[in-house]
Structure formats: C-alpha cells, structure tokens
Design a protein around this motif. Structure first.
Motif, PDB file in Angstrom:
ATOM      1  N   ARG A 124       0.822  -1.215   0.000  1.00  0.00           N
ATOM      2  CA  ARG A 124       0.000   0.000   0.000  1.00  0.00           C
ATOM      3  C   ARG A 124       0.853   1.261   0.000  1.00  0.00           C
ATOM      4  NH1 ARG A 124      -4.642  -1.861   4.384  1.00  0.00           N
ATOM      5  NH2 ARG A 124      -5.367  -3.672   3.197  1.00  0.00           N
ATOM      6  N   ALA A 125       1.981   1.214   0.701  1.00  0.00           N
ATOM      7  CA  ALA A 125       2.882   2.370   0.679  1.00  0.00           C
ATOM      8  C   ALA A 125       3.455   2.584  -0.716  1.00  0.00           C
ATOM      9  CB  ALA A 125       4.010   2.172   1.692  1.00  0.00           C
ATOM     10  N   ILE A 126       3.799   1.501  -1.384  1.00  0.00           N
ATOM     11  CA  ILE A 126       4.319   1.603  -2.751  1.00  0.00           C
ATOM     12  C   ILE A 126       3.236   2.146  -3.681  1.00  0.00           C
ATOM     13  CG2 ILE A 126       5.078   0.225  -4.734  1.00  0.00           C
ATOM     14  CD1 ILE A 126       6.603  -1.551  -2.740  1.00  0.00           C
ATOM     15  N   GLU A 127       2.017   1.651  -3.535  1.00  0.00           N
ATOM     16  CA  GLU A 127       0.919   2.157  -4.362  1.00  0.00           C
ATOM     17  C   GLU A 127       0.705   3.644  -4.141  1.00  0.00           C
ATOM     18  OE1 GLU A 127      -1.676  -2.011  -4.604  1.00  0.00           O
ATOM     19  OE2 GLU A 127      -2.252  -0.412  -3.202  1.00  0.00           O
ATOM     20  N   GLY A 128       0.904   4.078  -2.904  1.00  0.00           N
ATOM     21  CA  GLY A 128       0.759   5.494  -2.616  1.00  0.00           C
ATOM     22  C   GLY A 128       1.810   6.360  -3.281  1.00  0.00           C
ATOM     23  N   LEU A 129       2.936   5.747  -3.634  1.00  0.00           N
ATOM     24  CA  LEU A 129       4.009   6.462  -4.328  1.00  0.00           C
ATOM     25  C   LEU A 129       3.880   6.359  -5.841  1.00  0.00           C
ATOM     26  CD1 LEU A 129       6.898   5.248  -2.012  1.00  0.00           C
ATOM     27  CD2 LEU A 129       6.169   7.630  -2.253  1.00  0.00           C
ATOM     28  N   GLY A 130       2.860   5.647  -6.313  1.00  0.00           N
ATOM     29  CA  GLY A 130       2.715   5.378  -7.739  1.00  0.00           C
ATOM     30  C   GLY A 130       2.491   6.609  -8.588  1.00  0.00           C
ATOM     31  N   ALA A 131       2.038   7.700  -7.987  1.00  0.00           N
ATOM     32  CA  ALA A 131       1.851   8.922  -8.768  1.00  0.00           C
ATOM     33  C   ALA A 131       3.167   9.585  -9.114  1.00  0.00           C
ATOM     34  CB  ALA A 131       0.959   9.900  -7.987  1.00  0.00           C
ATOM     35  N   ARG A 132       4.211   9.241  -8.372  1.00  0.00           N
ATOM     36  CA  ARG A 132       5.511   9.896  -8.576  1.00  0.00           C
ATOM     37  C   ARG A 132       6.569   8.991  -9.199  1.00  0.00           C
ATOM     38  NH1 ARG A 132       7.211  12.185  -2.996  1.00  0.00           N
ATOM     39  NH2 ARG A 132       5.564  10.910  -2.062  1.00  0.00           N
ATOM     40  N   PHE A 133       6.356   7.674  -9.132  1.00  0.00           N
ATOM     41  CA  PHE A 133       7.335   6.713  -9.639  1.00  0.00           C
ATOM     42  C   PHE A 133       6.633   5.659 -10.483  1.00  0.00           C
ATOM     43  CE2 PHE A 133       8.782   8.318  -5.563  1.00  0.00           C
ATOM     44  CZ  PHE A 133      10.087   8.696  -5.823  1.00  0.00           C
ATOM     45  N   ASP A 134       7.384   5.049 -11.361  1.00  0.00           N
ATOM     46  CA  ASP A 134       6.881   3.886 -12.067  1.00  0.00           C
ATOM     47  C   ASP A 134       7.033   2.676 -11.156  1.00  0.00           C
ATOM     48  OD1 ASP A 134       6.287   5.329 -14.369  1.00  0.00           O
ATOM     49  OD2 ASP A 134       8.277   4.984 -15.243  1.00  0.00           O
TER      50      ASP A 134
END
Length: 305
Positions: free
Chosen positions: A40-50
């Motif tokens: 979920r933390a990674i998904e939350g960063l999905g707007a900024r990273f691939d």
C-alpha cells in the motif's frame, strides 16, 4: 562426547534434512502484513514513480508480488542509483528506510540520477520477521548464478540489463539482538556446526567491498548518519562482528564472493548499512531516518565524485 543442544530443531553436529526443515517451517508465524505495510505504501508512491512487478513468489497458498519503484523521468544517459531493502525480511528499517527515502528525499535527484528502489526483497520473511525464506535459505548469501533463493534470482534478473550503468548501490540492513538469540543458532543447527556465541554491535556501521574498497565514500555515509544515531565502536579485538574495523564504523567483506546483495552489480560505490534497533540509545524512528540519510549521503557522494 555429548555435544550439548543449542537449538530446538535437529541433532547437534548433523545438517538438517527435509524433516528438520519442515519442522522449522511449521514454527513460522505471520506477525505483520506485507500488503498493508509495504504494497500500500508503494501504491501510494505510484503517482511519482513507475511501479514495476519484477517477479512473484508463490509459496504454497501465499503469493507475493516483488515490486520496485523507478524514476518516472528515467533517462538512459544518467547514472543509476540502486537501493535495496528487506533482503532479510525481519530487518524492518531497511524496508521502511527505503520507503522513507522515496517519500521524502527522492525528488531531489530528479534529472541527476535514475533511481531504482526495491524496498522489500523478501516479503515472506518480512511477514514472519525472519532472516530466511520459506526454504530456510538466506537470500543474502544467495546472490549468485543459479541462486537457490527465488528472491535473490528475481532481483538479479531485474538488475542485469543495467548492471554496467549502476553508479551506486546501497543495501539497507539491521543487526538485532535476535541475530544472536535466534538466527545464528538456527544457522549453526541447520548446517550441523557448533554454535559460537558472539556479540552485537551497539550502533550503525557499514560494510565495504574488500575487492574494491571506497573508504572515503564509506566515511561520507558514516559522517552523515552520525548526525542521526550513534556509530558502532570496535570491540576489544578491534573488530565488528568478527571483522577488523578499518575506519570508524567500517568493515570490509568480499561482497560478490559471499553472494551478498551489495555485490550484484559492478557499481563503483557500494555499501551495506547496518543499524541496531535494539539499542537503548536508538528508536525505530532514528533507525528509519538513519537508513534514509545513508541513502542520500551515498548518492550525493557518488554524484559529486
């Protein structure tokens, strides 16, 4: 002569077989959620990273996506900074330090370096707060050809196409009291060897590559982290975990020879960090921050030199 038992599985002096490994596996319990804590933390960063799924672990009824984040503005002419955490799943600050770096610091490197971050290399072990994978194999001794650890093999496949473009690799780890109370005794029992008690360093330290040391680089990391948490001193023999201290907070290992994660590329600058979360002088917050600061210091030094 009777060899005293030191671990509740196996026969002293005899390596484990399938029965002992099955007994060990039956004792492993889920303590936390990879999905909730990491995915979920990674998904939350999905707007900024691939976000890239570079593999999947299918362990019985459990299935874990292996996820990495990479710079959205990836440019082939830029050097690559590789960050890995959670190679040993129980080493919590490695995982959350990598995520903290992405959340708070990574934007500073846009247009300067390509970032490739694998925050949790070993999700099965993360959930069980363990050092090994489901097959009682240590991923951090398995980064070699025909690796017996799926976690290690998957990461090596991810990195192989860009190996010669990685400038710096920071592999985030912890040394904990459970190393001495559980994991080292388990290792000795698994391999049919005597358990030799050791010590736990109180503080942060790093591991350089004895095949291609970069002492100034390591000291830059140590100096930055010293602003956040204390640096581990040498023991009475001038060592940390049995290796000579070559500079404050620095020891050397033959990274590739030992199959360690920090040795998977030909990066000029590479380091393994170790924090000590069980110290009365450190908090989980400090440990996470120390890892993120170490990543920044490593990338800053590499780009400047």
């Amino acid at each position: 002569m009777t060899i005293p038992a030191f671990y509740p599985i196996g026969t002293p002096g005899q390596p484990w077989g399938d029965a002992e490994r099955a007994q060990w596996l039956s004792r492993q319990v889920v303590h936390r959620s990879y999905e909730a804590d990491v995915v979920r933390a990674i998904e939350g960063l999905g707007a900024r990273f691939d976000v890239v799924e570079y593999g999947r672990l299918d362990y019985g009824s459990d299935s874990y996506p292996l996820l990495t984040l990479r710079s959205r503005d990836w440019r082939d002419e830029l050097p690559v900074a590789l960050v890995t955490g959670g190679v040993h799943g129980y080493e919590t600050s490695g995982v959350h330090g990598a995520l903290r770096f992405l959340e708070r610091n990574a934007a500073a490197y846009a247009g300067r370096a390509n970032l490739l971050v694998a925050p949790c290399v070993s999700p099965w072990a993360y959930e069980r707060i363990h050092r090994w994978n489901i097959n009682a194999i240590d991923p951090n001794r398995s980064f070699r050809d025909n690796s017996p650890a799926e976690e290690s093999a998957a990461l090596m496949r991810l990195v192989a196409p860009i190996d010669n473009r990685v400038l710096v690799h920071i592999d985030l780890h912890e040394t904990t009291d459970s190393d001495e109370s559980e994991f080292r005794p388990a290792l000795a029992a698994r391999d049919g060897k005597p358990f030799e008690p050791g010590g736990i360093p109180d503080g942060f330290y790093v591991v350089d590559d004895s095949a291609a040391p970069q002492p100034e680089f390591q000291q830059a990391v140590i100096a930055a982290v010293a602003e956040v948490t204390h640096i581990a001193p040498a023991d009475g023999n001038g060592e940390i975990i049995g290796s000579p201290v070559v500079a404050p907070g620095v020891i050397n290992y033959p990274l590739r020879q030992l199959g360690l994660c920090a040795g998977i590329t030909d990066a000029r600058y590479k380091t393994t960090t170790e924090v000590y979360p069980d110290s009365p002088r450190a908090t989980p917050e400090q440990c996470n921050q120390a890892q993120a600061v170490a990543v920044c210091a490593a990338i800053d030094y590499a780009l400047a030199h």
